[in-house]
Each structure stands twice: as structure tokens, then as C-alpha cells.
Design a protein around this motif. Structure first.
Motif, PDB file in Angstrom:
ATOM      1  N   TRP A  78     -11.140   9.185   6.291  1.00  0.00           N
ATOM      2  CA  TRP A  78     -10.775   8.115   6.727  1.00  0.00           C
ATOM      3  C   TRP A  78     -10.869   6.919   5.670  1.00  0.00           C
ATOM      4  N   LEU A  79     -11.432   7.012   4.610  1.00  0.00           N
ATOM      5  CA  LEU A  79     -11.270   6.300   3.344  1.00  0.00           C
ATOM      6  C   LEU A  79     -10.503   6.716   1.930  1.00  0.00           C
ATOM      7  N   ARG A  80      -9.245   7.102   2.496  1.00  0.00           N
ATOM      8  CA  ARG A  80      -8.900   7.763   1.278  1.00  0.00           C
ATOM      9  C   ARG A  80      -7.529   6.542   1.508  1.00  0.00           C
ATOM     10  N   ARG A  81      -7.092   5.653   2.037  1.00  0.00           N
ATOM     11  CA  ARG A  81      -6.359   5.013   1.288  1.00  0.00           C
ATOM     12  C   ARG A  81      -6.967   3.313   0.809  1.00  0.00           C
ATOM     13  N   ARG A  82      -7.656   3.298   1.086  1.00  0.00           N
ATOM     14  CA  ARG A  82      -8.853   2.288   0.013  1.00  0.00           C
ATOM     15  C   ARG A  82      -9.449   2.743  -1.024  1.00  0.00           C
ATOM     16  N   ARG A  83     -10.060   4.164  -1.293  1.00  0.00           N
ATOM     17  CA  ARG A  83     -10.561   4.720  -1.992  1.00  0.00           C
ATOM     18  C   ARG A  83     -10.071   5.715  -2.464  1.00  0.00           C
ATOM     19  N   PRO A  84      -9.357   5.903  -3.076  1.00  0.00           N
ATOM     20  CA  PRO A  84      -8.559   7.222  -3.002  1.00  0.00           C
ATOM     21  C   PRO A  84      -9.204   8.136  -4.386  1.00  0.00           C
ATOM     22  N   THR A  85      -9.415   7.417  -5.220  1.00  0.00           N
ATOM     23  CA  THR A  85     -10.299   8.124  -6.599  1.00  0.00           C
ATOM     24  C   THR A  85     -11.619   8.571  -6.843  1.00  0.00           C
ATOM     25  N   GLY A  86     -12.310   7.674  -6.105  1.00  0.00           N
ATOM     26  CA  GLY A  86     -13.494   7.910  -5.813  1.00  0.00           C
ATOM     27  C   GLY A  86     -14.019   8.941  -4.754  1.00  0.00           C
ATOM     28  N   LEU A  87     -13.528   9.061  -3.970  1.00  0.00           N
ATOM     29  CA  LEU A  87     -13.048   9.671  -2.311  1.00  0.00           C
ATOM     30  C   LEU A  87     -12.781  10.697  -3.304  1.00  0.00           C
ATOM     31  N   ALA A  88     -12.227  11.246  -4.244  1.00  0.00           N
ATOM     32  CA  ALA A  88     -11.605  12.846  -4.991  1.00  0.00           C
ATOM     33  C   ALA A  88     -12.345  13.236  -5.642  1.00  0.00           C
TER      34      ALA A  88
END
Length: 404
Positions: A78-88
Motif C-alpha cells: 500500500w506504500l508502493r505509490r509513495r515509496r516505490p524505490t525504497g519498497l522494491a
């Protein structure tokens, strides 16, 4: 509400929300909620399959830890839209020890490919491939060949990344088309404003050409009545009639011009008087003669109606301005109007008046009409020259195109 507003819920948040660098982050649309929920459920489904597979050859404690890590990875989507790079990056590292995070990792890679430039996507994808390869050796699956596991992970990461880049390209194309449409709309508004300005300038020139002729007649005959109060009743009556008719015509012309300024293009054809052409030049000469001027018309144009309307109207305005100037600066002289031409050779207009017999008072604003007519002739594709004549009078020469 237009169609775009009604279907805004079908658009991604970055297209449906307000743009601009200073705008607040747009809220998720219905489409975004559907996509995010679908990815969450898909990642959870993949994680359950991986957890069920790993439970066959791991202990219950490891299986419980895998399930908790998999649930955390799915919720982190659910955070992928705001922090896509860090999440990946985080999910890539987590995937090394927890195969249940594979579904969440693929979803985060898709988000990175959609929202980040190619260079960033490339190194994050390489990190994910490396993590997937290491995971095969850290958490091997006894039922699957090692090479097959490594190849399958590489193919899945490549497919998801390529899909995300394709979506990114499509969104960039849509953004470019929207920006082009906005620029086209702005340019259309500028062109409309420029056209309106040019139309108003044309109306102003037309107002000068029309009203100057009428008001000159008023001035001449009013001055005659002022300085000749003992004139015969017939002359007084004729001058008063000319003043009345000129005032009426001036008011009617002014009313039409104001009507055009108030509602451009909305005046009905029935309420507009026909525009002057070369065919009405004779009526202008007769009007000047009735006002007491001596005018000689010499024309070789057998069929004035054959002259293009725009060219004939320009000739009419030039003759009107020439007669007006003769009445103001050389009253009592004989004005000669000569019109020559035929199709393919053009149309020439010559207006000449000799020098006045006595001194003539200066008229304020003199020369403005000639400047406007010179510009009008140039816009029509012709030219106009004016100045003192060799005999001390004034001469005006104009040439206008007449297509064959």
C-alpha cells in the motif's frame, strides 16, 4: 459536468488530480483502489502458494516466520505509490530469506518500472535478479532444479519490468497528448483574441472612413449658414437638408458600428446595410455634388460589379477620403476622380484637386485618414501614394490588384 469529470474515477490519480509541481499529492481514485487491491490479493495468493510449498520441507517455526514476513510484505504494497524505490529494495532483500515475498516483490518492481526512469529501473531490476538468485541457494527447493528456479525468477522479473515500462510509455504519451491539447487550446484563445483585436482595429478604421465624410459635410454647411445668414431661403433650406441627411446617415453608421462592437457576428443580415463597392461610387459622387462640391468622375470600368467586393470597397473608401480632404483643405475647387483598370492589370484610382483660392484654416487631426488608407491598400495587396501636386494642389494615386 463534462464527460471527463464524469469519468474521472476511471483515470489514474496523477491524471485525474490537479497538475503542477506545487499541487498536493492527488488522492487515489476508484481505479487506483481497484488496482491496489488486486495487486495486494495477487501478491497474497503468490505468497500463500510459496508458503505452502516451503512448509513441506521446513519446520513449523520457519513456516510461521515466512507467513508473518509474507503478510508484512503484502501490507507494505500500500506504500508502493509513495515509496516505490525504497519498497522494491526492501522487498528484494527480504526475498533472499523469505520466498513468500516474491509476489509482493514483483508488484513493487512493476510500480518502479511505471514511475521511475530507465536507469533506476535497470539497477533495481538487477538487484532483484541477484536477490532471487541468492534466494535459490539460501532457501533451496528440493523439488525444483536450481537452474530452472534461477531462470524462472529472471523471466518473471523481466516480464514484470517490461510490462511496467510499457505502461509508463503509454502514460507519457497520454501526458504529451494532453499537454499538446492544452497548448493548442491556449494558442486558439490567443488567435481568437488577436482576430478580435484586428477586427476592432478594422472597425475603428471603418468608423473613421465613414464618419469623417459625413461630419465634413456637416461642418461645411454649418459654416456656410454661420457666415452667410443673409443667404437666399433656397440655399438655406438646401444646406439644412444636407445637414439633416448627413446627421441621419452618420447616426445610422455609428449605430451599426456600435452594434458590431457589442455583439460581433450576431447581427442579422436583414438589419445591416450593404457595404459600399465600386458600383456605389457614383452615388458617393452625386452626394458630394448635392452638397455643393464640384466633382468630375472619369472611369473606364464598364462593369463595376465585376470588381471584387473587397477591392471595390477600398476604392470607395479612398475616393471618400479624397473628397473629404478636398472639402476640408480646398473648398470650392473642382475635384477630379479617375478610375482605370481591367482584370489582370489591376485598378488605379487618381484623385486631384487644385490649390484653394484663399487661405484655409488648419483642420486638427489632418492626415490620419490617409495613413489608415495607405495601410488598408497595402493589406489589400496594393499601394497608395499622396502628396502635393505640381500645380500646387493635392494628388492621390492608388493601385489595387484585380485578378483576371
Amino acid at each position: 459536468m463534462n464527460r471527463t469529470d464524469r469519468q474521472r474515477w476511471l483515470l489514474p490519480s496523477h491524471l485525474a488530480g490537479p497538475g503542477g509541481s506545487g499541487a498536493a499529492r492527488p488522492r487515489r481514485t476508484v481505479r487506483d483502489w481497484v488496482v491496489d487491491t488486486s495487486l495486494f490479493l495477487l501478491a497474497a495468493f503468490v505468497g500463500l502458494i510459496a508458503a505452502d510449498t516451503s512448509a513441506e520441507y521446513t519446520s513449523e517455526a520457519v513456516t510461521l516466520v515466512d507467513q508473518l514476513l509474507g503478510a508484512a510484505a503484502c501490507c507494505a504494497l500500500w506504500l508502493r505509490r509513495r515509496r516505490p524505490t525504497g519498497l522494491a529494495i526492501a522487498l528484494s532483500l527480504l526475498n533472499v530469506v523469505a520466498p513468500v515475498a516474491a509476489g509482493a516483490l514483483l508488484a513493487s518492481l512493476f510500480s518502479v518500472a511505471v514511475r521511475r526512469p530507465f536507469r533506476e529501473v535497470a539497477w533495481i531490476g538487477a538487484l532483484a535478479v541477484a536477490a532471487s538468485t541468492v534466494q535459490v541457494f539460501v532457501r533451496p527447493d528440493p523439488t525444483t532444479n536450481t537452474g530452472l528456479s534461477i531462470g524462472l525468477g529472471f523471466i518473471l522479473i523481466l516480464l514484470v519490468t517490461a510490462w511496467g515500462m510499457l505502461v509508463r510509455s503509454r502514460r507519457q504519451l497520454v501526458e504529451a497528448l494532453r499537454e499538446r491539447a492544452r497548448r493548442a487550446e491556449a494558442e486558439a484563445e490567443l488567435r481568437a483574441a488577436q482576430a478580435q483585436r484586428l477586427a476592432r482595429e478594422a472597425i475603428a478604421r471603418e468608423m473613421h472612413d465613414v464618419l469623417a465624410h459625413r461630419l465634413t459635410l456637416l461642418s461645411v454647411h454649418a459654416g456656410a449658414l454661420e457666415f452667410r445668414p443673409d443667404a437666399p431661403p433656397e440655399q438655406v433650406a438646401r444646406a439644412a437638408g444636407v445637414i439633416r441627411d448627413s446627421a441621419h446617415e452618420a447616426l445610422q453608421d455609428l449605430r451599426e458600428i456600435i452594434g458590431v462592437l457589442r455583439a460581433p457576428g450576431e447581427n442579422g443580415d436583414g438589419g445591416d446595410r450593404p457595404q459600399p463597392t465600386l458600383a456605389t461610387l457614383g452615388a458617393l459622387i452625386d452626394e458630394s455634388r448635392e452638397a455643393g462640391a464640384e466633382v468630375v468622375l472619369d472611369t473606364t470600368v464598364d462593369d463595376p460589379s465585376a470588381v471584387p467586393a473587397a477591392t471595390g470597397r477600398t476604392v470607395y473608401r479612398i475616393a471618400q477620403e479624397g473628397l473629404t480632404n478636398a472639402r476640408k483643405h480646398a473648398p470650392g475647387t473642382t475635384v477630379t476622380v479617375t478610375v482605370r483598370g481591367r482584370p489582370g492589370e489591376g485598378l488605379t484610382v487618381d484623385i486631384h484637386n487644385p490649390a484653394p483660392a484663399g487661405a484655409v484654416p488648419h483642420v486638427p487631426g489632418s492626415g490620419q485618414g490617409l495613413i489608415g488608407l495607405t495601410e488598408r491598400a497595402v493589406l489589400a495587396g496594393g499601394r497608395m501614394e499622396h502628396g502635393p501636386a505640381p500645380d500646387g494642389g493635392f494628388a492621390l494615386h492608388a493601385w489595387l490588384p484585380w485578378p483576371p
